[in-house]
Design an enzyme around this catalytic site. Sequence first.
Site, mmCIF file in Angstrom:
data_model
loop_
_atom_site.group_PDB
_atom_site.id
_atom_site.type_symbol
_atom_site.label_atom_id
_atom_site.label_comp_id
_atom_site.label_asym_id
_atom_site.label_seq_id
_atom_site.Cartn_x
_atom_site.Cartn_y
_atom_site.Cartn_z
ATOM 1 N N HIS A 61 0.808 -1.218 0.000
ATOM 2 C CA HIS A 61 0.000 0.000 0.000
ATOM 3 C C HIS A 61 0.839 1.265 0.000
ATOM 4 O O HIS A 61 1.947 1.299 0.523
ATOM 5 C CB HIS A 61 -0.995 0.008 1.152
ATOM 6 C CG HIS A 61 -0.418 0.174 2.535
ATOM 7 N ND1 HIS A 61 -0.293 1.392 3.142
ATOM 8 C CD2 HIS A 61 0.027 -0.734 3.434
ATOM 9 C CE1 HIS A 61 0.201 1.224 4.363
ATOM 10 N NE2 HIS A 61 0.414 -0.055 4.569
ATOM 11 N N GLU A 94 -5.171 1.039 2.338
ATOM 12 C CA GLU A 94 -4.991 -0.181 3.144
ATOM 13 C C GLU A 94 -5.368 0.083 4.586
ATOM 14 O O GLU A 94 -6.044 -0.716 5.241
ATOM 15 C CB GLU A 94 -3.541 -0.686 3.094
ATOM 16 C CG GLU A 94 -3.313 -2.000 3.853
ATOM 17 C CD GLU A 94 -2.752 -1.854 5.274
ATOM 18 O OE1 GLU A 94 -2.614 -2.870 5.970
ATOM 19 O OE2 GLU A 94 -2.457 -0.729 5.715
ATOM 20 N N GLU A 95 -4.887 1.213 5.108
ATOM 21 C CA GLU A 95 -5.050 1.491 6.536
ATOM 22 C C GLU A 95 -6.515 1.474 6.988
ATOM 23 O O GLU A 95 -6.814 0.944 8.054
ATOM 24 C CB GLU A 95 -4.362 2.811 6.910
ATOM 25 C CG GLU A 95 -2.853 2.863 6.604
ATOM 26 C CD GLU A 95 -2.017 1.902 7.450
ATOM 27 O OE1 GLU A 95 -2.584 1.163 8.274
ATOM 28 O OE2 GLU A 95 -0.787 1.893 7.269
ATOM 29 N N HIS A 113 1.642 4.789 12.091
ATOM 30 C CA HIS A 113 0.316 5.424 12.228
ATOM 31 C C HIS A 113 0.361 6.723 13.033
ATOM 32 O O HIS A 113 -0.639 7.131 13.616
ATOM 33 C CB HIS A 113 -0.717 4.453 12.851
ATOM 34 C CG HIS A 113 -0.882 3.192 12.057
ATOM 35 N ND1 HIS A 113 -1.647 2.140 12.454
ATOM 36 C CD2 HIS A 113 -0.364 2.846 10.861
ATOM 37 C CE1 HIS A 113 -1.583 1.179 11.543
ATOM 38 N NE2 HIS A 113 -0.816 1.586 10.581
ATOM 39 N N ASP A 158 4.645 -4.865 3.223
ATOM 40 C CA ASP A 158 4.091 -3.834 4.107
ATOM 41 C C ASP A 158 5.042 -3.700 5.288
ATOM 42 O O ASP A 158 4.997 -4.509 6.213
ATOM 43 C CB ASP A 158 2.687 -4.231 4.568
ATOM 44 C CG ASP A 158 1.954 -3.082 5.256
ATOM 45 O OD1 ASP A 158 2.583 -2.031 5.488
ATOM 46 O OD2 ASP A 158 0.766 -3.251 5.574
ATOM 47 N N ASP A 170 5.729 2.491 7.178
ATOM 48 C CA ASP A 170 4.386 1.970 6.891
ATOM 49 C C ASP A 170 3.645 2.888 5.948
ATOM 50 O O ASP A 170 2.983 3.821 6.385
ATOM 51 C CB ASP A 170 3.613 1.813 8.192
ATOM 52 C CG ASP A 170 2.284 1.107 7.984
ATOM 53 O OD1 ASP A 170 2.054 0.585 6.888
ATOM 54 O OD2 ASP A 170 1.483 1.090 8.926
#
Length: 378
Positions: free
Chosen positions: A186, A240-241, A346, A268, A206
């Site tokens: 992603h 994706e998240e 994140h 990922d 990420d």
Amino acid sequence: MKFLSAALILLPGLFAQASSITHDDIVSKTAEGLRLLRFEDSAEPVWVTGEEKLEILRTHQHFLDVTEVWERKQSLPKSRAAEVDNDNDYPAPSHQKEVKALIETLSISNMQSNLDKLTSFNNRFFNLSDTGKEASQFVLDTVSAIAEGHENVTAKAFQHSWTQFSVIAKIAGSQADSPLTILGGHLDSINANRNPNLLRAPGADDNGSGAVNIIEIFRALVDGGFSPSTPVEFHWYSGEEPGNLGSQDIATTYKSDDVDVKGYMNFDMTAYVKPGTEEVVSLHTDFVDEGLNTFVGQLVDEHSRLSWVPDECGYACSDHASWYEEGYPTTFPAEAPTVDENPFIHSENDTIDVDGFSWEHSLEFAKIGLAFVYELAI
Ligand SMILES: *[C@@H]1O[C@H](CO)[C@@H](O)[C@H](O)[C@H]1NC(C)=O
Ligand SMILES: *[C@@H]1O[C@H](CO)[C@@H](O)[C@H](O)[C@H]1NC(C)=O
Ligand SMILES: *[C@@H]1O[C@H](CO)[C@@H](O)[C@H](O)[C@H]1NC(C)=O
Ligand SMILES: CC(=O)N[C@H]1CO[C@H](CO)[C@@H](O)[C@@H]1O
Ligand SMILES: [Zn+2]
């Protein structure tokens, strides 16, 4: 990548809903801003509000957001992975010499400059974010420039119903209709606080890391004149998240178009090694094809300075889950065992400046991905 959750903290009774979901439900509930999430393999999905969904993201639970694809999934012939063979046969790797020569051409500085660009967008959030869309455009422009002038090499956008698009690059094989080999990961990032479309989310590891590995593998193969017999695609997914939105849209479209896939490899997070831990390739053993994993283990032994260790990451931890759900063979080598994964993802702190970010580590994944594509598609 989404963390493995210790426990589901859903509202009581949510799983009790057993009735089938109608077209009218989907129209009326999405109009109210509700989202349809699946939390377990083959479980009935449940409706949550947008606020609840963000809270679920913050608590690192795994799920597929099936809102957009639910009706399409119902029409697919065999969309349950449990009903298909998850131990396919693959020939042992046999092009070591050619693969090693191409691996020599992989460049950390190319990956570094692409990651600098990807992380420079305020965020790469999938919806209602201009920079999320600009990041997709950057990937599309970059791979289009690589493809330019090469016969049978193409790049295109895959549009979704939200702001950010996915990107697909392709090297068509001489046998165009044979099964596809896919390398995907992603390109979106998230800061899982309120208003993620506005917040800073550099997403260096990420999944900027996996995204630039895939760009560099594509570049090395194209520049190296790779001319496979069977087709190869390189995918950079939107969304994706928030629950594998982009990869599900693509995997269910391919399934309904009867596209056959020889093998899907997921990237990922490939660049973080927790200080003080042993540097390894973590090979996920759940929601993957056992035979494909055996094949990938052989590629790691042959081409990487690292050894691989088996690990699990649970239901829907990344985009391979979308392909697995449609019955396609998948594999997912990752930067570290789940317990030692990058703790900064994140948030605004997922940058290359953290202690443990390693280009040398990430390069090992570029080698493995290149070998995977070459050996399966040649
Ligand atoms: C994207 O945002 C729009 C506007 O708020 C919303 O209607 C839509 O449902 C969102 N898409 C997804 C997939 O969340
Ligand atoms: C492009 O594809 C065609 C049709 O499969 C094939 O004949 C041709 O050799 C390919 N060209 C290259 C450069 O691979
Ligand atoms: C990010 O790093 C800053 C500075 O070290 C810290 O104050 C903040 O809490 C971190 N944020 C997250 C979400 O980890
Ligand atoms: C890879 C990376 O994180 N690069 C930089 C991106 O931009 C921010 C803000 O300037 C830097 O803090 C990062 O180091
Ligand atoms: Zn991720």
